[in-house]
Scaffold this motif. Structure first.
Motif, PDB file in Angstrom:
ATOM      1  N   ARG A 153      -2.721  60.070 -40.560  1.00 48.80           N
ATOM      2  CA  ARG A 153      -2.164  59.554 -42.122  1.00 48.80           C
ATOM      3  C   ARG A 153      -2.833  60.816 -43.058  1.00 48.80           C
ATOM      4  NH1 ARG A 153      -2.357  53.644 -44.514  1.00 48.80           N
ATOM      5  NH2 ARG A 153      -4.551  54.095 -44.658  1.00 48.80           N
ATOM      6  N   LEU A 154      -4.036  60.954 -43.018  1.00 47.84           N
ATOM      7  CA  LEU A 154      -4.764  62.103 -43.840  1.00 47.84           C
ATOM      8  C   LEU A 154      -4.182  63.652 -43.670  1.00 47.84           C
ATOM      9  CD1 LEU A 154      -8.468  60.975 -43.497  1.00 47.84           C
ATOM     10  CD2 LEU A 154      -6.920  60.660 -45.497  1.00 47.84           C
ATOM     11  N   ARG A 155      -4.041  63.881 -42.217  1.00 47.46           N
ATOM     12  CA  ARG A 155      -3.361  65.193 -42.159  1.00 47.46           C
ATOM     13  C   ARG A 155      -1.963  65.456 -42.793  1.00 47.46           C
ATOM     14  NH1 ARG A 155      -6.281  64.762 -37.197  1.00 47.46           N
ATOM     15  NH2 ARG A 155      -7.881  66.506 -37.367  1.00 47.46           N
ATOM     16  N   ALA A 156      -1.014  64.235 -42.678  1.00 48.31           N
ATOM     17  CA  ALA A 156       0.384  63.990 -43.084  1.00 48.31           C
ATOM     18  C   ALA A 156       0.259  64.114 -44.574  1.00 48.31           C
ATOM     19  CB  ALA A 156       0.973  62.601 -42.811  1.00 48.31           C
ATOM     20  N   PHE A 178     -13.301  42.273 -36.497  1.00 52.35           N
ATOM     21  CA  PHE A 178     -13.175  43.465 -35.341  1.00 52.35           C
ATOM     22  C   PHE A 178     -11.799  43.632 -35.221  1.00 52.35           C
ATOM     23  CE2 PHE A 178     -16.820  40.797 -33.772  1.00 52.35           C
ATOM     24  CZ  PHE A 178     -17.786  41.634 -33.501  1.00 52.35           C
ATOM     25  N   PRO A 179     -11.477  44.931 -34.950  1.00 48.28           N
ATOM     26  CA  PRO A 179      -9.975  45.250 -34.584  1.00 48.28           C
ATOM     27  C   PRO A 179      -9.591  44.272 -33.277  1.00 48.28           C
ATOM     28  CG  PRO A 179     -11.285  47.203 -34.881  1.00 48.28           C
ATOM     29  CD  PRO A 179     -12.156  45.967 -34.760  1.00 48.28           C
ATOM     30  N   LYS A 180      -8.250  44.052 -33.048  1.00 51.24           N
ATOM     31  CA  LYS A 180      -7.810  43.085 -32.176  1.00 51.24           C
ATOM     32  C   LYS A 180      -8.188  43.800 -30.637  1.00 51.24           C
ATOM     33  CE  LYS A 180      -3.974  40.247 -30.978  1.00 51.24           C
ATOM     34  NZ  LYS A 180      -2.520  40.108 -31.358  1.00 51.24           N
ATOM     35  N   ASP A 181      -8.143  45.144 -30.597  1.00 52.58           N
ATOM     36  CA  ASP A 181      -8.652  45.691 -29.303  1.00 52.58           C
ATOM     37  C   ASP A 181      -9.732  46.038 -29.153  1.00 52.58           C
ATOM     38  OD1 ASP A 181      -8.666  47.925 -31.029  1.00 52.58           O
ATOM     39  OD2 ASP A 181      -7.002  48.979 -30.000  1.00 52.58           O
ATOM     40  N   MET A 182     -10.784  45.889 -30.047  1.00 48.72           N
ATOM     41  CA  MET A 182     -12.077  46.024 -30.151  1.00 48.72           C
ATOM     42  C   MET A 182     -12.607  47.466 -30.250  1.00 48.72           C
ATOM     43  SD  MET A 182     -13.555  43.075 -30.387  1.00 48.72           S
ATOM     44  CE  MET A 182     -15.243  43.067 -29.961  1.00 48.72           C
ATOM     45  N   LYS A 183     -11.765  48.513 -30.466  1.00 48.11           N
ATOM     46  CA  LYS A 183     -11.789  49.885 -30.648  1.00 48.11           C
ATOM     47  C   LYS A 183     -11.806  50.502 -31.566  1.00 48.11           C
ATOM     48  CE  LYS A 183     -10.025  50.138 -25.741  1.00 48.11           C
ATOM     49  NZ  LYS A 183      -8.810  50.458 -24.708  1.00 48.11           N
ATOM     50  N   ALA A 184     -12.704  51.568 -31.819  1.00 45.73           N
ATOM     51  CA  ALA A 184     -12.701  52.483 -33.152  1.00 45.73           C
ATOM     52  C   ALA A 184     -11.665  53.777 -32.941  1.00 45.73           C
ATOM     53  CB  ALA A 184     -14.004  53.084 -33.243  1.00 45.73           C
ATOM     54  N   ALA A 185     -11.433  54.173 -31.699  1.00 52.15           N
ATOM     55  CA  ALA A 185     -10.660  55.354 -31.325  1.00 52.15           C
ATOM     56  C   ALA A 185      -9.228  55.161 -31.943  1.00 52.15           C
ATOM     57  CB  ALA A 185     -10.581  55.914 -29.974  1.00 52.15           C
ATOM     58  N   PRO A 186      -8.515  53.906 -31.705  1.00 49.23           N
ATOM     59  CA  PRO A 186      -7.188  54.063 -32.198  1.00 49.23           C
ATOM     60  C   PRO A 186      -7.040  53.911 -33.678  1.00 49.23           C
ATOM     61  CG  PRO A 186      -7.490  52.211 -30.402  1.00 49.23           C
ATOM     62  CD  PRO A 186      -8.728  53.085 -30.856  1.00 49.23           C
ATOM     63  N   LEU A 187      -8.058  53.273 -34.458  1.00 49.97           N
ATOM     64  CA  LEU A 187      -7.967  53.294 -35.769  1.00 49.97           C
ATOM     65  C   LEU A 187      -8.356  54.600 -36.377  1.00 49.97           C
ATOM     66  CD1 LEU A 187      -9.571  50.547 -38.210  1.00 49.97           C
ATOM     67  CD2 LEU A 187     -10.000  53.011 -38.692  1.00 49.97           C
ATOM     68  N   LEU A 188      -9.090  55.378 -35.837  1.00 52.12           N
ATOM     69  CA  LEU A 188      -9.727  56.713 -36.445  1.00 52.12           C
ATOM     70  C   LEU A 188      -8.274  57.671 -36.040  1.00 52.12           C
ATOM     71  CD1 LEU A 188     -11.815  58.593 -37.513  1.00 52.12           C
ATOM     72  CD2 LEU A 188     -12.490  59.073 -35.112  1.00 52.12           C
ATOM     73  N   ARG A 189      -7.744  57.465 -34.967  1.00 45.89           N
ATOM     74  CA  ARG A 189      -6.720  58.404 -34.671  1.00 45.89           C
ATOM     75  C   ARG A 189      -5.587  57.924 -35.721  1.00 45.89           C
ATOM     76  NH1 ARG A 189      -7.551  57.520 -29.083  1.00 45.89           N
ATOM     77  NH2 ARG A 189      -6.067  55.891 -29.208  1.00 45.89           N
ATOM     78  N   ALA A 190      -5.041  56.934 -35.993  1.00 46.24           N
ATOM     79  CA  ALA A 190      -4.203  56.581 -36.778  1.00 46.24           C
ATOM     80  C   ALA A 190      -4.525  57.099 -38.359  1.00 46.24           C
ATOM     81  CB  ALA A 190      -3.791  55.129 -37.020  1.00 46.24           C
ATOM     82  N   TRP A 218      -6.366  47.422 -45.264  1.00 52.21           N
ATOM     83  CA  TRP A 218      -6.302  48.727 -45.103  1.00 52.21           C
ATOM     84  C   TRP A 218      -6.060  49.001 -43.836  1.00 52.21           C
ATOM     85  CZ3 TRP A 218      -9.863  51.490 -42.295  1.00 52.21           C
ATOM     86  CH2 TRP A 218      -9.611  52.895 -42.306  1.00 52.21           C
ATOM     87  N   ALA A 219      -7.022  48.516 -42.853  1.00 53.82           N
ATOM     88  CA  ALA A 219      -6.681  48.588 -41.341  1.00 53.82           C
ATOM     89  C   ALA A 219      -5.338  48.102 -40.721  1.00 53.82           C
ATOM     90  CB  ALA A 219      -7.803  47.716 -40.418  1.00 53.82           C
ATOM     91  N   GLN A 220      -4.636  46.965 -41.482  1.00 51.43           N
ATOM     92  CA  GLN A 220      -3.541  46.650 -41.109  1.00 51.43           C
ATOM     93  C   GLN A 220      -2.321  47.534 -41.314  1.00 51.43           C
ATOM     94  OE1 GLN A 220      -2.591  43.201 -39.678  1.00 51.43           O
ATOM     95  NE2 GLN A 220      -0.665  44.212 -39.481  1.00 51.43           N
ATOM     96  N   ALA A 221      -2.490  48.024 -42.642  1.00 55.24           N
ATOM     97  CA  ALA A 221      -1.591  49.214 -42.848  1.00 55.24           C
ATOM     98  C   ALA A 221      -1.469  50.392 -42.051  1.00 55.24           C
ATOM     99  CB  ALA A 221      -1.915  49.779 -44.224  1.00 55.24           C
ATOM    100  N   LEU A 222      -2.851  50.586 -41.338  1.00 51.22           N
ATOM    101  CA  LEU A 222      -2.763  51.692 -40.590  1.00 51.22           C
ATOM    102  C   LEU A 222      -2.205  51.364 -38.867  1.00 51.22           C
ATOM    103  CD1 LEU A 222      -6.329  53.286 -40.909  1.00 51.22           C
ATOM    104  CD2 LEU A 222      -3.829  54.374 -41.338  1.00 51.22           C
ATOM    105  N   GLY A 223      -1.945  49.950 -38.681  1.00 45.95           N
ATOM    106  CA  GLY A 223      -1.409  49.492 -37.586  1.00 45.95           C
ATOM    107  C   GLY A 223      -2.449  48.755 -36.746  1.00 45.95           C
ATOM    108  N   VAL A 224      -3.602  48.439 -37.383  1.00 45.83           N
ATOM    109  CA  VAL A 224      -4.736  48.091 -36.372  1.00 45.83           C
ATOM    110  C   VAL A 224      -4.953  46.475 -37.192  1.00 45.83           C
ATOM    111  CG1 VAL A 224      -7.050  48.044 -36.055  1.00 45.83           C
ATOM    112  CG2 VAL A 224      -5.596  50.018 -36.344  1.00 45.83           C
ATOM    113  N   GLU A 225      -4.605  45.507 -35.977  1.00 45.38           N
ATOM    114  CA  GLU A 225      -4.676  44.236 -36.471  1.00 45.38           C
ATOM    115  C   GLU A 225      -6.154  43.838 -36.273  1.00 45.38           C
ATOM    116  OE1 GLU A 225      -2.015  41.236 -34.810  1.00 45.38           O
ATOM    117  OE2 GLU A 225      -0.634  42.484 -34.699  1.00 45.38           O
ATOM    118  N   THR A 226      -6.834  42.835 -37.174  1.00 47.61           N
ATOM    119  CA  THR A 226      -8.160  42.541 -37.227  1.00 47.61           C
ATOM    120  C   THR A 226      -8.310  40.873 -36.934  1.00 47.61           C
ATOM    121  OG1 THR A 226      -8.222  42.280 -39.623  1.00 47.61           O
ATOM    122  CG2 THR A 226      -8.862  44.440 -38.506  1.00 47.61           C
ATOM    123  N   PHE A 227      -9.489  40.359 -36.473  1.00 48.27           N
ATOM    124  CA  PHE A 227      -9.632  39.050 -36.150  1.00 48.27           C
ATOM    125  C   PHE A 227     -11.118  38.717 -36.517  1.00 48.27           C
ATOM    126  CE2 PHE A 227     -11.220  40.829 -31.999  1.00 48.27           C
ATOM    127  CZ  PHE A 227     -12.226  39.964 -31.814  1.00 48.27           C
TER     128      PHE A 227
END
Length: 453
Positions: free
Chosen positions: A129-132, A113-125, A96-105
């Protein structure tokens, strides 16, 4: 014109709570397209605040361990959470995260964890998608329950608001971190409608140490440092929790690294693990303590205290420790001897002086035993608002398999519950978020099933 050919108006679904569970329910419902109107309400100015805080030090999204040990982390609620996590577990969450453009490791501990370790990029994406998909958001809407006509009532900066809904998903969180929205204010609202809510309690929390470690502060073992300092300033035995001022002023905030704790409660349940934790001004907290927090909390409720055994040198056997403690030290002080022979200094050595009586400190056998099994007596969990998560909430016995609330009285529309407001708990390590996502998905699917979609 034949009105029978006109499309039916969309069913209105209100999701109350904009954390991971509520947002996942919204995603599932938005997939139904124009058949549903999906609106998310939250008391905070923005959604996902606790989610963002969880990612401050690196978002631990889930865990990579095998299904059986993963499920066991949910303790007594493993059976209820099993079908939810079987449908949307760690692998599905990563996809699911991958489909949002967030790679995990997968980290060295098995945590994901997300590859960049951050929550904000995942939440923004995710929000994009929800608004769209048509999901609407109403912020600063604090839910107050149901009006006499069955509408949902909210307080807002503009005044009271009433909302008609054909179905409701409650994802209001537990009772920890009230400033981020999880304040447990929903408990009396459901209790007034006949829901037997299990009282909210701190989970993944710190604890206060007892005023005197009963097993060590005996006449036979001699006066402890704690008792000595209180006598020095003309005070009697302490009845307050916490360390001595001497220990707290020097070591509060410092970690115990590479230690292990062992605990068996009065019911015969055991916990044993190596890791780290931190000394606080009044006790202990940190990942190793959090992992045992449910057992410790329940034992304190039963017995008034819980005593775990702290192994300060888990990589050395008791025999090795005894040999080194007994080694002749000549003119060196005991502190220098322990540092030289066992590399035992700093907070670890201070803990021995804090809790051991004079006789035990000066007896090589007793001292060696304490290094491997130092009793630390806890007398209270820290307040729930300091905890990472909470236990208690809506019991699964009040819900069906789709998380539809069955015991709600005087409410016409179907109400589903998800996330941390349900009665389950789990340690940190990705397990909390995993169950929130999975339960939100099931609640959303429950609404779809109710409408025949």
């Amino acid at each position: 014109m034949n009105d029978s050919t006109s499309p039916a108006p969309p069913r209105r679904v209100a999701i109350i709570g904009g954390g991971p569970a509520g947002l996942m329910a919204a995603e599932v419902l938005a997939a139904a397209g124009p058949a549903l109107s999906v609106q998310v309400y939250d008391a905070m100015p923005s959604v996902g605040r606790k989610f963002l805080l969880a990612g401050k030090g690196g978002l631990n999204l889930t865990h990579s361990e095998a299904a059986e040990p993963f499920l066991s982390r949910y303790g007594e609620r493993s059976a209820q959470l099993q079908p939810l996590l079987a449908a949307f577990g760690p692998a599905e969450l990563r996809a699911w995260a991958q489909a949002l453009g967030v790679e995990t490791f997968v980290g060295s501990s098995g945590r994901v964890f997300p590859k960049d370790m951050k929550a904000a990029p995942l939440l923004r994406a995710w929000l994009q998608r929800l608004r769209a998909a048509g999901v609407k958001f109403s912020m600063r809407h604090r839910w107050l329950g149901w009006a006499d006509d069955g509408s949902l009532t909210f307080s807002t900066p503009a005044g009271p608001v009433q909302v008609q809904a054909d179905a409701v998903v409650l994802a209001l969180g537990g009772g920890s971190w009230a400033r981020l929205g999880s304040d447990g204010a929903w408990v009396p609202l459901l209790a007034a409608r006949g829901v037997a809510v299990v009282p909210l309690q701190p989970s993944n929390c710190g604890f206060d140490v007892g005023p005197e470690p009963h097993a060590l502060a005996t006449a036979e073992q001699g006066e402890t440092r704690r008792a000595f300092f209180r006598e020095l300033v003309g005070q009697g035995p302490s009845q307050q929790p916490g360390w001595t001022e001497h220990f707290a002023s020097r070591f509060a905030g410092q970690p115990f690294k590479s230690v292990a704790i062992h605990f068996t409660d009065s019911q015969g349940r055991s916990f044993s693990r190596k890791g780290e934790f931190v000394a606080t001004a009044t006790g202990v907290e940190g990942s190793l303590i959090y992992a045992a927090s449910s057992l410790l909390r329940e034992e304190i409720a039963r017995k008034g205290s819980a005593t775990f055994l702290l192994d300060l040198l888990p990589d050395k056997s008791p025999e090795q420790v005894l040999v080194e403690v007994r080694h002749p030290r000549g003119s060196r002080s005991l502190s220098s001897h322990l540092k030289s022979r066992l590399n035992l200094d700093g907070i670890k050595a201070a803990m021995l002086y804090e809790l051991l009586g004079k006789d035990a400190i000066n007896d090589p056998v007793k001292l060696a035993h304490a290094i491997k099994a130092l009793p630390v007596r806890l007398v209270a969990a820290r307040p729930i608002d300091e905890a990472i998560s909470s236990a208690g909430g809506v019991p699964f016995e009040a819900l069906d398999g789709q998380l539809h609330l069955q015991t709600l009285q005087g409410v016409a529309q179907p109400v589903f519950c998800a996330g941390e407001m349900l009665d389950w708990e789990a340690p940190t390590g990705g397990y909390l978020l995993s169950a929130c996502f999975a339960s939100g998905r099931v609640a959303g699917q429950g609404v779809l099933s109710h409408f025949g979609l």
